[in-house]
Design an enzyme around this catalytic site. Structure first.
Site, PDB file in Angstrom:
ATOM      1  N   HIS A 184       0.851  -1.188   0.000  1.00 39.21           N
ATOM      2  CA  HIS A 184       0.000   0.000   0.000  1.00 39.21           C
ATOM      3  C   HIS A 184       0.880   1.229   0.000  1.00 39.21           C
ATOM      4  O   HIS A 184       1.947   1.237   0.612  1.00 39.21           O
ATOM      5  CB  HIS A 184      -0.915   0.007   1.245  1.00 39.21           C
ATOM      6  CG  HIS A 184      -2.045   0.967   1.119  1.00 39.21           C
ATOM      7  ND1 HIS A 184      -1.937   2.285   1.481  1.00 39.21           N
ATOM      8  CD2 HIS A 184      -3.299   0.803   0.630  1.00 39.21           C
ATOM      9  CE1 HIS A 184      -3.086   2.887   1.236  1.00 39.21           C
ATOM     10  NE2 HIS A 184      -3.926   2.017   0.714  1.00 39.21           N
ATOM     11  N   ASP A 240      -7.852  -5.705   0.254  1.00 38.02           N
ATOM     12  CA  ASP A 240      -8.326  -6.531  -0.857  1.00 38.02           C
ATOM     13  C   ASP A 240      -7.933  -7.990  -0.730  1.00 38.02           C
ATOM     14  O   ASP A 240      -8.467  -8.840  -1.447  1.00 38.02           O
ATOM     15  CB  ASP A 240      -7.768  -5.974  -2.175  1.00 38.02           C
ATOM     16  CG  ASP A 240      -8.327  -4.595  -2.444  1.00 38.02           C
ATOM     17  OD1 ASP A 240      -9.523  -4.410  -2.236  1.00 38.02           O
ATOM     18  OD2 ASP A 240      -7.550  -3.710  -2.824  1.00 38.02           O
TER      19      ASP A 240
END
Ligand code: ACO
Length: 429
Positions: free
Chosen positions: A305, A363
């Site tokens: 991320h 996710d």
């Protein structure tokens, strides 16, 4: 004394103010850099650039924490509801009981879409990806609701925002129904927001539909986890589009477009596809090796991320929700879940991932969970978009109220041809 940053260019000193937020890193205010020095800054991907002031969401990437309007997002996920979070993001405060009643009832009055919108769907090929349909029909809302597109009218701004919160789930469900050739299911306002969405997606007119309460709770949590995430690609896209003064429906539709990409909202679909492709814990080392190979474009989807350099707090809630849903459907020992658990374990110990601070993101587990609830992978990004609509409209409003707001216009480092004379075609070889 206020802090200042000093910059030296060609032996000349320049000073720039350093601004402090309520929490988080300070920022160097370079808004006068070009006018005072003739230089731009260069920051591809905006890794060091704060594009605006915002009071909506705060992420502490190092600690792995996220707050909506100051409230820990994981606490909201466990104790609040998505609709209440949408209210919070838009208004800045949690609703009183009276405000909650007014808001939740108002949302219900907007859940249907103009009947003529059905015809709009007929223009798409059957089997179209729900996001391909949604990017268009959300923009088309401005054609159906022209009475709420005046961005300078406070009341119209509020109505268009409520319309989007209420109608996007209806449109997302319609996009899905259309793609599989089933009749559209109208909203049922006796159900709560998320239950209603589930019935619009899964009910068929020929049979009675009973909402699964475990699924409804899990999906509501998933919506909360996806509701906002400060200046990510889709939110920044919405802000940039809206900075031109375009109407809210058109602005929000750009968020759908940006979100669809596999590095952003499309990652949950990609993560599940990857887990299915791995298929067996025995094959994990092969995929870990590929993810580390610079010459192989393969990445571990659902890992890494831009902001979180620690475990994504959303992934923690998601992991728990995933177990609850799989237990509900009797798939606690699901092979794909085992692959995910083992992959996470190996990656968290692997030097490459540890050194680069690559942790599972939201996710990683959301695809398995949504799949177990019966959603096809083509719907994953659409679900994300339903939730993120709450964040996009909050940012859209914040941008309008910001007196410092100007049309977004980044500059560039030009590397092309220098000015040169044009030769007419007749004079060329
Ligand atoms: N697998 C393997 N290596 C990775 C991964 C990954 N998932 N993610 C990052 N890396 C490596 C990069 O190759 C890079 O290595 P290098 O320094 O040797 O060149 C390093 O880690 C830094 O990664 P960047 O891609 O430069 O980081 P950036 O902040 O630009 O990208 C992103 C973040 C897009 C999320 C990236 O980690 C990624 O592609 N992950 C997979 C897709 C994904 O899960 N996206 C969902 C994001 S969350 C969301 O949108 C809801």
């Amino acid at each position: 004394m206020s802090k200042k940053a000093k910059l030296i260019i060609d032996n000349k000193d320049y000073e720039f103010p350093i601004l402090g937020g309520s929490v988080g890193p300070d920022v160097v205010d370079i808004s006068k850099l070009y006018s005072s020095t003739g230089n731009f800054t260069f920051d591809p991907g905006f890794t060091s650039t704060a594009s605006c002031e915002s009071s909506i969401t705060y992420i502490d990437g190092e600690k792995g924490e996220c707050f909506y309007r100051g409230y820990p997002m994981d606490e909201l996920a466990n104790k609040s509801s998505f609709l209440e979070v949408a209210y919070l993001l838009w208004n800045g405060e949690l609703p009183t009981k009276e405000e909650w009643f007014e808001y939740s009832e108002a949302i219900k009055t907007h859940t249907m879409v103009h009947e003529q919108m059905k015809k709009f769907f007929d223009g798409f090929r059957r089997g179209s990806h729900p996001m391909a349909i949604l990017t268009s029909v959300v923009a088309a809302l401005s054609a159906f609701y022209p009475d709420s597109i005046d961005v300078n009218d406070l009341q119209q701004r509020q109505i268009s925002a409520r319309r989007m919160i209420a109608k996007v789930p209806t449109l997302a469900a319609m996009a899905y129904k259309y793609s599989i050739g089933q009749p559209f299911i109208y909203p049922d306002n006796s159900l709560d927001y998320t239950e209603n969405f589930l019935q619009m997606v899964f009910a068929v007119p020929a049979e009675k539909y009973k909402v699964n309460k475990v699924f409804a709770k899990a999906l509501d949590k998933i919506f909360i986890l996806h509701a906002d995430h400060e200046q990510n690609a889709s939110t920044s896209t919405v802000r940039l589009a809206a900075s031109s003064g375009v109407n809210p429906f058109a602005s929000i539709s750009t968020g759908f477009t940006s979100l669809w990409g596999p590095l952003h909202g499309g990652a949950n679909e990609a993560a599940l596809n990857m887990l299915l492709e791995i298929g067996d814990v025995k094959k994990i080392p092969e995929y870990i090796k590929r993810a580390k190979d610079k010459d192989d474009p393969f990445k571990l989807m659902g890992f890494g991320h831009r902001v979180y350099k620690n475990y994504d707090p959303r992934a923690k809630v998601m992991q728990k929700t995933c177990h609850e849903v799989l237990e509900e459907v009797g798939k606690k020992d699901d092979k794909i879940l085992q692959v995910a658990i083992e992959l996470e374990k190996i990656a968290l110990q692997d030097e490459y991932f540890v050194e680069k601070k690559l942790y599972p993101n939201i996710d990683f587990y959301s695809g398995i969970t949504l799949n177990a609830m019966g959603f096809p992978s083509t719907m994953f990004t659409a679900l994300f978009a339903v939730a993120r609509t709450a964040g996009w409209i909050a940012h859209w409003k914040e941008m309008y109220l910001d007196t410092k707001n100007r049309i977004g216009r980044p500059r560039q480092l030009y590397m092309g041809e220098k000015p040169r004379p044009f030769t007419e075609l007749k004079d060329r070889n």
